[in-house]
Design a protein around this motif. Structure first.
Motif, PDB file in Angstrom:
ATOM      1  N   ARG A 122       5.638   8.574  10.670  1.00 16.49           N
ATOM      2  CA  ARG A 122       4.551   8.185   9.930  1.00 16.49           C
ATOM      3  C   ARG A 122       4.505   6.778   9.390  1.00 16.49           C
ATOM      4  NH1 ARG A 122       5.588  14.334   7.383  1.00 16.49           N
ATOM      5  NH2 ARG A 122       4.591  15.281   8.814  1.00 16.49           N
ATOM      6  N   ALA A 140       0.744  -1.326   0.001  1.00 17.34           N
ATOM      7  CA  ALA A 140      -0.007   0.024   0.084  1.00 17.34           C
ATOM      8  C   ALA A 140       0.749   1.321   0.050  1.00 17.34           C
ATOM      9  CB  ALA A 140      -0.843  -0.093   1.186  1.00 17.34           C
ATOM     10  N   THR A 190      11.999  -1.248   2.279  1.00 15.93           N
ATOM     11  CA  THR A 190      12.635   0.068   2.044  1.00 15.93           C
ATOM     12  C   THR A 190      12.923   0.231   0.711  1.00 15.93           C
ATOM     13  OG1 THR A 190      15.000  -0.529   2.106  1.00 15.93           O
ATOM     14  CG2 THR A 190      14.046  -0.640   4.435  1.00 15.93           C
TER      15      THR A 190
HETATM   16  P1  FAD Z   1       3.262   7.855   2.524  1.00 20.02           P
HETATM   17  O1  FAD Z   1       3.319   6.980   3.547  1.00 20.02           O
HETATM   18  O2  FAD Z   1       1.658   8.625   2.366  1.00 20.02           O
HETATM   19  O3  FAD Z   1       4.204   9.252   2.591  1.00 20.02           O
HETATM   20  C1  FAD Z   1       4.413  10.227   1.799  1.00 20.02           C
HETATM   21  C2  FAD Z   1       4.831  11.470   2.369  1.00 20.02           C
HETATM   22  O4  FAD Z   1       3.637  12.071   3.159  1.00 20.02           O
HETATM   23  C3  FAD Z   1       6.291  11.360   3.080  1.00 20.02           C
HETATM   24  O5  FAD Z   1       6.899  12.466   2.950  1.00 20.02           O
HETATM   25  C4  FAD Z   1       5.667  11.378   4.416  1.00 20.02           C
HETATM   26  O6  FAD Z   1       6.290  11.647   5.736  1.00 20.02           O
HETATM   27  C5  FAD Z   1       4.358  12.243   4.506  1.00 20.02           C
HETATM   28  N1  FAD Z   1       3.067  11.889   5.652  1.00 20.02           N
HETATM   29  C6  FAD Z   1       2.601  10.685   5.482  1.00 20.02           C
HETATM   30  N2  FAD Z   1       1.666  10.994   6.567  1.00 20.02           N
HETATM   31  C7  FAD Z   1       1.466  12.172   6.931  1.00 20.02           C
HETATM   32  C8  FAD Z   1       0.717  12.770   7.493  1.00 20.02           C
HETATM   33  N3  FAD Z   1      -0.291  12.569   8.449  1.00 20.02           N
HETATM   34  N4  FAD Z   1       0.667  14.224   7.615  1.00 20.02           N
HETATM   35  C9  FAD Z   1       1.603  14.847   6.774  1.00 20.02           C
HETATM   36  N5  FAD Z   1       2.519  14.325   6.124  1.00 20.02           N
HETATM   37  C10 FAD Z   1       2.449  12.894   6.022  1.00 20.02           C
HETATM   38  N6  FAD Z   1       5.489   4.412  -6.529  1.00 20.02           N
HETATM   39  C11 FAD Z   1       4.506   3.928  -7.484  1.00 20.02           C
HETATM   40  O7  FAD Z   1       3.705   4.986  -7.980  1.00 20.02           O
HETATM   41  N7  FAD Z   1       4.285   2.760  -7.736  1.00 20.02           N
HETATM   42  C12 FAD Z   1       4.710   1.717  -7.025  1.00 20.02           C
HETATM   43  O8  FAD Z   1       4.595   0.523  -7.324  1.00 20.02           O
HETATM   44  C13 FAD Z   1       5.669   1.927  -6.118  1.00 20.02           C
HETATM   45  N8  FAD Z   1       6.535   0.965  -5.426  1.00 20.02           N
HETATM   46  C14 FAD Z   1       7.218   1.383  -4.469  1.00 20.02           C
HETATM   47  C15 FAD Z   1       7.984   0.107  -3.816  1.00 20.02           C
HETATM   48  C16 FAD Z   1       8.920   0.471  -2.572  1.00 20.02           C
HETATM   49  C17 FAD Z   1       9.300  -0.620  -1.733  1.00 20.02           C
HETATM   50  C18 FAD Z   1       9.166   1.849  -2.197  1.00 20.02           C
HETATM   51  C19 FAD Z   1      10.116   2.134  -1.073  1.00 20.02           C
HETATM   52  C20 FAD Z   1       8.346   2.892  -2.957  1.00 20.02           C
HETATM   53  C21 FAD Z   1       7.528   2.640  -4.259  1.00 20.02           C
HETATM   54  N9  FAD Z   1       6.969   3.702  -4.873  1.00 20.02           N
HETATM   55  C22 FAD Z   1       6.126   3.225  -5.846  1.00 20.02           C
HETATM   56  C23 FAD Z   1       7.208   5.072  -4.347  1.00 20.02           C
HETATM   57  C24 FAD Z   1       6.282   5.596  -3.588  1.00 20.02           C
HETATM   58  O9  FAD Z   1       5.056   5.717  -3.950  1.00 20.02           O
HETATM   59  C25 FAD Z   1       6.702   7.283  -3.376  1.00 20.02           C
HETATM   60  O10 FAD Z   1       8.203   7.131  -2.730  1.00 20.02           O
HETATM   61  C26 FAD Z   1       5.656   8.199  -2.698  1.00 20.02           C
HETATM   62  O11 FAD Z   1       6.154   9.345  -2.704  1.00 20.02           O
HETATM   63  C27 FAD Z   1       5.785   7.722  -1.032  1.00 20.02           C
HETATM   64  O12 FAD Z   1       5.023   6.812  -0.911  1.00 20.02           O
HETATM   65  P2  FAD Z   1       4.604   6.166   0.525  1.00 20.02           P
HETATM   66  O13 FAD Z   1       3.756   5.099   0.438  1.00 20.02           O
HETATM   67  O14 FAD Z   1       5.831   6.059   1.579  1.00 20.02           O
HETATM   68  O15 FAD Z   1       3.649   7.716   1.332  1.00 20.02           O
END
Ligand code: FAD
Length: 295
Positions: free
Chosen positions: A169, A111, A183
């Motif tokens: 977070r 997710a 990671t």
């Molecule tokens: P989140 O956990 O939502 O975090 C995003 C940002 O928001 C962070 O800076 C966090 O600090 C901030 N944040 C979180 N919660 C809050 C809150 N309550 N208030 C304020 N700020 C908050 N991308 C794709 O498009 N497709 C993929 O298939 C894909 N696969 C990935 C697989 C892995 C293993 C990894 C590490 C990354 C992948 N990504 C993918 C990239 C990822 O979607 C991006 O890096 C994205 O920018 C962050 O995703 P997240 O799920 O960590 O987001």
């Protein structure tokens, strides 16, 4: 097919490292064939515990993601996980994707908030989610899935408050029901150890934190990737890449050597296993696993 949380628990009990491979959804039929008929069969020989399939920019590859995940499970009998993102998606749309995944017998979802289309900042879709945590909660309400989330050993690039706030977070995503963390790529293991230990000792997060390993294939590609995600390149690594220049063969050979050393140290220091960003290529990952003599 099994839940990844159960696979990880079993590996932990047996004190054996897990191995997983990440693939992206190809854009062409030929890419699909190469992935399904060459790359995956080559890597399947290493008996991965699971494979995962990315979800493309703006959700554009969603059908492909489910199709490839399904084919990995049915044709290769390997547990597979679909990535799922919040980009451009309403809750209703996500519910539809989850129903489809369920119909295919897919039991594992990574997710993510997702990457917005190039050049655009992330915007919450009306009726959609702003952060991955909300997606985790939503998937949990719909049961039937083991859920993983992303973690950033150097802090997420958009998190201006610094890595400790970003790691809080990650904890929120685990508290919302995530079973494990995979990671972002990193080239200095110290970042992984600091992240893992902080999560456990300071934040009380004890789910497996699986290090993501990217075997370097070319200097220009890795410089582009690290710029996008903000991963630090150690001086030794940069100097070697500079020396090899456009010689991708020499770069990839060094990439194997570097990743092998990284993986050895991670496993020696208690990492639960290794998640390889294969970039849909088998050669480097295969050579690293042969060096590690893991299977
Ligand atoms: P989140 O956990 O939502 O975090 C995003 C940002 O928001 C962070 O800076 C966090 O600090 C901030 N944040 C979180 N919660 C809050 C809150 N309550 N208030 C304020 N700020 C908050 N991308 C794709 O498009 N497709 C993929 O298939 C894909 N696969 C990935 C697989 C892995 C293993 C990894 C590490 C990354 C992948 N990504 C993918 C990239 C990822 O979607 C991006 O890096 C994205 O920018 C962050 O995703 P997240 O799920 O960590 O987001």
């Amino acid at each position: 097919m099994r839940y990844i949380r159960d696979i990880l628990a079993e590996k932990h009990a047996l004190a054996r490292p897990m191995i997983s491979f990440e693939f992206f959804s190809p854009k062409t039929d030929e890419g699909d064939r190469t992935l399904l008929e060459k790359t995956i069969p080559t890597l399947a020989a290493f008996k991965p515990d699971f494979c995962s399939v990315t979800y493309g920019a703006g959700g554009t590859t969603q059908d492909k993601t489910l199709m490839i995940t399904d084919r990995i499970q049915r044709q290769h009998n390997i547990v597979a996980m679909s990535h799922l993102t919040c980009v451009g998606a309403t809750q209703e749309h996500i519910r539809g994707v989850l129903d489809q995944a369920h119909g295919h017998g897919i039991k594992n979802i990574l997710a993510l908030r997702g990457d917005p289309p190039p050049g655009e900042g992330f915007k919450r879709e009306p009726g959609g989610f702003e952060f991955a945590k909300e997606l985790v909660e939503f998937i949990r309400e719909h049961s039937g899935f083991s859920v993983g989330v992303a973690g950033f050993p150097e802090g997420h690039i958009d998190c201006m408050e610094g890595k400790h706030v970003d790691w809080q977070r990650v904890k929120m995503k685990v508290d919302a029901g995530a079973d494990f963390v995979i990671t972002q790529l990193f080239f200095d293991n110290a970042f992984y150890f600091e992240f893992r230990d902080y999560m456990a000792d300071k934040l009380g997060v004890h789910v497996p934190i699986i290090p993501g390993i990217l075997p370097i294939l070319s200097a220009s590609q890795i410089i582009k990737f690290t710029k996008l995600c903000g991963a630090h390149m150690p001086a030794e690594l940069l100097a070697r890449l500079e020396k090899f220049g456009a010689d991708d063969e020499a770069t990839a050979a060094y990439g194997v050597e570097y990743a092998t050393r990284q993986c050895e140290s991670l496993l020696k220091s208690g990492a639960p296993g290794l998640h390889f960003y294969t970039l849909n290529k088998s050669k480097s990952t295969k050579r690293i696993l042969q060096n590690l003599k893991l299977r």
